[in-house]
Design a protein around this motif. Structure first.
Motif, short mmCIF file in Angstrom:
data_model
loop_
_atom_site.label_atom_id
_atom_site.label_comp_id
_atom_site.label_asym_id
_atom_site.label_seq_id
_atom_site.Cartn_x
_atom_site.Cartn_y
_atom_site.Cartn_z
N ALA A 93 -0.40 -3.44 2.27
CA ALA A 93 -0.53 -2.90 3.63
C ALA A 93 -1.51 -1.73 3.64
N GLU A 112 -1.28 7.88 -2.98
CA GLU A 112 -0.42 6.93 -3.71
C GLU A 112 0.35 7.68 -4.79
N GLY A 142 2.75 2.11 -7.51
CA GLY A 142 1.47 2.25 -8.20
C GLY A 142 0.42 1.44 -7.45
N ALA A 146 3.91 -3.28 -4.80
CA ALA A 146 4.79 -4.27 -5.42
C ALA A 146 4.05 -5.59 -5.62
N LYS A 153 2.11 -15.03 -4.77
CA LYS A 153 2.18 -16.15 -3.81
C LYS A 153 1.60 -15.65 -2.50
N VAL A 217 3.89 11.74 -1.43
CA VAL A 217 4.11 12.47 -0.18
C VAL A 217 5.59 12.85 -0.11
N GLY A 342 10.64 -11.56 -9.79
CA GLY A 342 9.95 -12.48 -10.69
C GLY A 342 8.45 -12.46 -10.51
N GLU A 495 5.89 -3.72 4.73
CA GLU A 495 7.24 -4.21 4.43
C GLU A 495 8.30 -3.12 4.54
N GLY A 502 6.09 -9.79 2.36
CA GLY A 502 5.22 -10.43 1.38
C GLY A 502 3.82 -9.86 1.43
N ILE A 503 3.01 -10.28 0.49
CA ILE A 503 1.68 -9.70 0.30
C ILE A 503 0.81 -9.93 1.54
P1 FAD Z 1 4.37 -2.02 -1.30
O1 FAD Z 1 3.61 -3.10 -1.97
O2 FAD Z 1 5.76 -1.78 -1.72
O3 FAD Z 1 3.51 -0.70 -1.48
C1 FAD Z 1 3.99 0.56 -1.15
C2 FAD Z 1 3.21 1.59 -1.93
O4 FAD Z 1 3.56 2.88 -1.45
C3 FAD Z 1 3.52 1.59 -3.42
O5 FAD Z 1 2.33 1.49 -4.15
C4 FAD Z 1 4.22 2.92 -3.65
O6 FAD Z 1 3.93 3.48 -4.91
C5 FAD Z 1 3.67 3.77 -2.54
N1 FAD Z 1 4.57 4.88 -2.16
C6 FAD Z 1 5.91 4.82 -1.96
N2 FAD Z 1 6.38 6.03 -1.62
C7 FAD Z 1 5.32 6.87 -1.60
C8 FAD Z 1 5.19 8.25 -1.34
N3 FAD Z 1 6.24 9.01 -1.01
N4 FAD Z 1 3.95 8.81 -1.45
C9 FAD Z 1 2.87 8.06 -1.78
N5 FAD Z 1 2.95 6.75 -2.05
C10 FAD Z 1 4.16 6.15 -1.95
N6 FAD Z 1 5.24 -11.08 -2.23
C11 FAD Z 1 4.54 -12.19 -2.01
O7 FAD Z 1 4.05 -12.40 -0.89
N7 FAD Z 1 4.33 -13.10 -3.00
C12 FAD Z 1 4.84 -12.94 -4.25
O8 FAD Z 1 4.64 -13.76 -5.12
C13 FAD Z 1 5.58 -11.76 -4.52
N8 FAD Z 1 6.10 -11.54 -5.74
C14 FAD Z 1 6.68 -10.32 -6.01
C15 FAD Z 1 7.05 -10.04 -7.32
C16 FAD Z 1 7.54 -8.79 -7.65
C17 FAD Z 1 7.89 -8.50 -9.09
C18 FAD Z 1 7.72 -7.82 -6.64
C19 FAD Z 1 8.28 -6.46 -6.99
C20 FAD Z 1 7.38 -8.10 -5.32
C21 FAD Z 1 6.84 -9.36 -5.00
N9 FAD Z 1 6.44 -9.68 -3.70
C22 FAD Z 1 5.75 -10.83 -3.47
C23 FAD Z 1 6.67 -8.77 -2.57
C24 FAD Z 1 5.37 -8.04 -2.22
O9 FAD Z 1 4.88 -7.44 -3.36
C25 FAD Z 1 5.62 -7.05 -1.10
O10 FAD Z 1 6.08 -7.79 0.00
C26 FAD Z 1 4.36 -6.32 -0.70
O11 FAD Z 1 3.78 -5.70 -1.81
C27 FAD Z 1 4.67 -5.28 0.38
O12 FAD Z 1 3.51 -4.58 0.65
P2 FAD Z 1 3.50 -3.10 1.25
O13 FAD Z 1 2.11 -2.62 1.15
O14 FAD Z 1 4.18 -3.10 2.55
O15 FAD Z 1 4.43 -2.24 0.27
#
Ligand code: FAD
Length: 527
Positions: A93, A112, A142, A146, A153, A217, A342, A495, A502-503
């Motif tokens: 996101a 981050e 990181g 996630a 996928k 943050v 996974g 998310e 999801g991604i």
């Molecule tokens: P996130 O990816 O969770 O990113 C949030 C970011 O914010 C992180 O980098 C975190 O470090 C940062 N953050 C948090 N708090 C703070 C703070 N206070 N200050 C600064 N930074 C902060 N989805 C799929 O669609 N397909 C898949 O195959 C799939 N497999 C997965 C496998 C694993 C092992 C995991 C853990 C997840 C998987 N997912 C998969 C789910 C997918 O990764 C998430 O749905 C997606 O990454 C969500 O995106 P996001 O950007 O909303 O949040």
């Protein structure tokens, strides 16, 4: 001339250009010698019949040369001196919000808490080998969020979320294989994702954006009903009129911060259960109805959902984030908890298949934690993860049970080694999971065993819990402006805020929030 049509072929034919030419010639009545190229536009496997077929949508080039479409990326301008948008979190996101900001002429500043993809690896090793959880750098936190060390996928259950194809094209522009544009169920794989994420970061930096790692943050600064900036763990204050909050579903400290500051958040039911691992060859046999899937079929996935119970006690039990040829990962974000999820490499060539099997939860399930208010579902989730840690042996070892023993409520005499690196401790999982979840899963697995002959076996191992399926909190936002309902300039995103699963859907939501933050109004085509 180009002609598009659909047909079904055998898996070996789908992999052979010459065979495709012949089939195209026969099916479309085109002389073989006139065919210059057959381009596959869509591919899916139909494993419903005994003879497995591949559905193809193809474009045949008749007496016309095929010119490969170059990979596409927007013409990103230099934004180094443009107005700033602060983005918290570098998950899908946050990263796609940053790219969209640049495309629309704003300078993104990404904050981050975790490390870049390379340095993050050391912390993944530490959790897998030494049982040490770094609260800022792990499978969830990181660079890339996630999504980095995931299966990758790239399909989303809901097509309503937005322009999936645009996100896939951007990923191809940043180095993902073009196959993701063709496959019905595309995936990238853990080995390929870090490079793509690195390319995205380099693009952001090259065009004048800023990415600050190791920057957690810790506070959100308000002036009246508008955002004024954020504070980081090191005490820095970063002023901002627009903040995209994309911290993911595991940033419990952010949910607690919002609650403490009385910035409205809401309880959000999620799904919780276990992660089960089978030999991949067994899943292949069940899904492809053959002893050996051969050379041309990929490791078989499965997707299953059953309603169990009766009347008002009926609940959905379903497979979640199934990883063929994959590995179960320790995904805790704090010491003192055990969490599974996974991943798989791009070839999905590991010997096991794993999947989350989860039970849908309802608001009334969190009653015991009612005093936590909107954080009740999160507290429920946390309590199960902590119980798993305790029962597993107070390390990252996961409590596990053989599948048939699980359904019979019997402690397994032994549990074989699984792909979960920190190890599995034999535990009767009724001591980790609340009774209603345990019983619903037992019934669910029995139903799965009826639908997929051979699935219900003691060769499979259940690991508990699978608990981070989606956010346990929603951060409410105005449907039109996407700003927080009470804080101007704050855009809850992705998310963690409850708007993606999801991604791809997180990336789409990142783009949407960026558009609102920069005041972009899409041109209406055709008026
Ligand atoms: P996130 O990816 O969770 O990113 C949030 C970011 O914010 C992180 O980098 C975190 O470090 C940062 N953050 C948090 N708090 C703070 C703070 N206070 N200050 C600064 N930074 C902060 N989805 C799929 O669609 N397909 C898949 O195959 C799939 N497999 C997965 C496998 C694993 C092992 C995991 C853990 C997840 C998987 N997912 C998969 C789910 C997918 O990764 C998430 O749905 C997606 O990454 C969500 O995106 P996001 O950007 O909303 O949040």
């Amino acid at each position: 001339m180009q002609k598009e049509f659909q047909f079904q072929v055998l898996p070996e034919e789908a992999a052979d250009q010459e065979a495709l030419y012949k089939l195209a010639s026969q099916k479309a009545y085109i002389p073989f010698s006139d065919i210059r190229h057959v381009e596959v536009l869509k591919r899916s496997i139909d494993a419903r019949q005994r003879i497995i077929k591949v559905n193809l949508t193809v474009r045949v080039y008749v007496n016309e040369d095929f010119v490969e479409t170059p990979t596409w990326l927007p013409d990103y301008p230099d934004v180094s001196s443009a107005e700033e948008v602060v983005i918290i979190g570098a998950g899908p996101a946050g990263l796609f919000a940053a790219l969209r900001c640049i495309e629309l002429g704003r300078k993104p500043i990404i904050l981050e808490r975790g490390k870049d993809v390379r340095d993050r690896r050391r912390d993944l090793k530490a959790i897998n080998i030494d049982h040490i959880v770094n609260e800022d750098s792990n499978y969830c936190f990181g660079e890339g969020g996630a999504g980095t060390y995931s299966d990758g996928k790239l399909y989303t259950r809901s097509k309503k979320r937005g322009d999936v194809q645009r996100i896939l094209k951007l990923l191809v522009g940043f180095g993902a294989t073009k196959e993701i544009l063709v496959e019905a169920h595309p995936h990238i794989g853990t080995n390929k994702l870090p490079e793509i994420i690195t390319d995205i970061r380099e693009c952001i930096l090259a065009h004048g954006g800023v990415v600050k790692f190791n920057t957690r943050v810790t506070d959100i600064l308000l002036k009246g009903d508008a955002i004024e900036g954020v504070t980081t763990a090191s005490g820095d204050i970063i002023k901002a009129k627009k903040v995209i909050l994309a911290t993911g579903h595991s940033a419990r400290d952010i949910f607690e911060l919002l609650d403490r500051k009385k910035i409205a958040i809401e309880l959000k039911p999620f799904a919780l259960g276990v992660r089960v691992e089978h030999p991949q060859s067994l899943i292949d046999t069940i899904q492809y109805k053959c002893d050996d899937r051969g050379t041309y079929l990929p490791p078989a996935p499965y997707s299953i959902v059953k309603q169990v119970g009766s009347g008002t006690n009926t609940r959905g039990v379903y497979s979640f984030c199934m990883c063929p040829g994959g590995v179960i990962a320790p995904c805790a974000t704090s010491p003192g908890e055990v969490v599974t999820n996974g991943w798989s490499p791009s070839k999905r060539d590991q010997p096991s298949a794993n999947s989350g099997i989860v039970v849908e939860l309802r608001p009334e399930d969190f009653k015991a934690f009612a005093k936590k208010g909107p954080l009740a579902a999160m507290a429920f989730q946390q309590s199960i993860e902590q119980m798993a840690w305790k029962e597993g042996g107070q390390t990252q070892r996961v409590p596990g049970q053989r599948l048939l023993d699980f359904t019979n409520g019997k402690l397994s005499a032994d549990v074989p080694e699984t792909s979960y690196k920190p190890g599995v401790t034999s535990v009767e999982l009724g001591s980790v999971l609340p009774d209603f979840i345990y019983k619903t899963l037992q019934e669910g697995f029995r139903e799965f065993g009826k639908a997929m002959k051979g699935y219900l076996t003691n060769e499979a191992v259940v690991h508990a819990p699978e608990s981070r399926t989606s956010s346990p909190v929603r951060i409410p936002r105005d449907q039109e402006t996407l700003e927080h309902i009470a804080v101007k300039g704050l855009y809850p995103c992705g998310e963690g805020a409850g708007y993606a699963g999801g991604i791809v859907s997180a990336a789409i939501d990142g783009e949407k929030c960026a558009e609102k933050a920069v005041g972009y109004v899409a041109e209406v085509v055709g008026e």
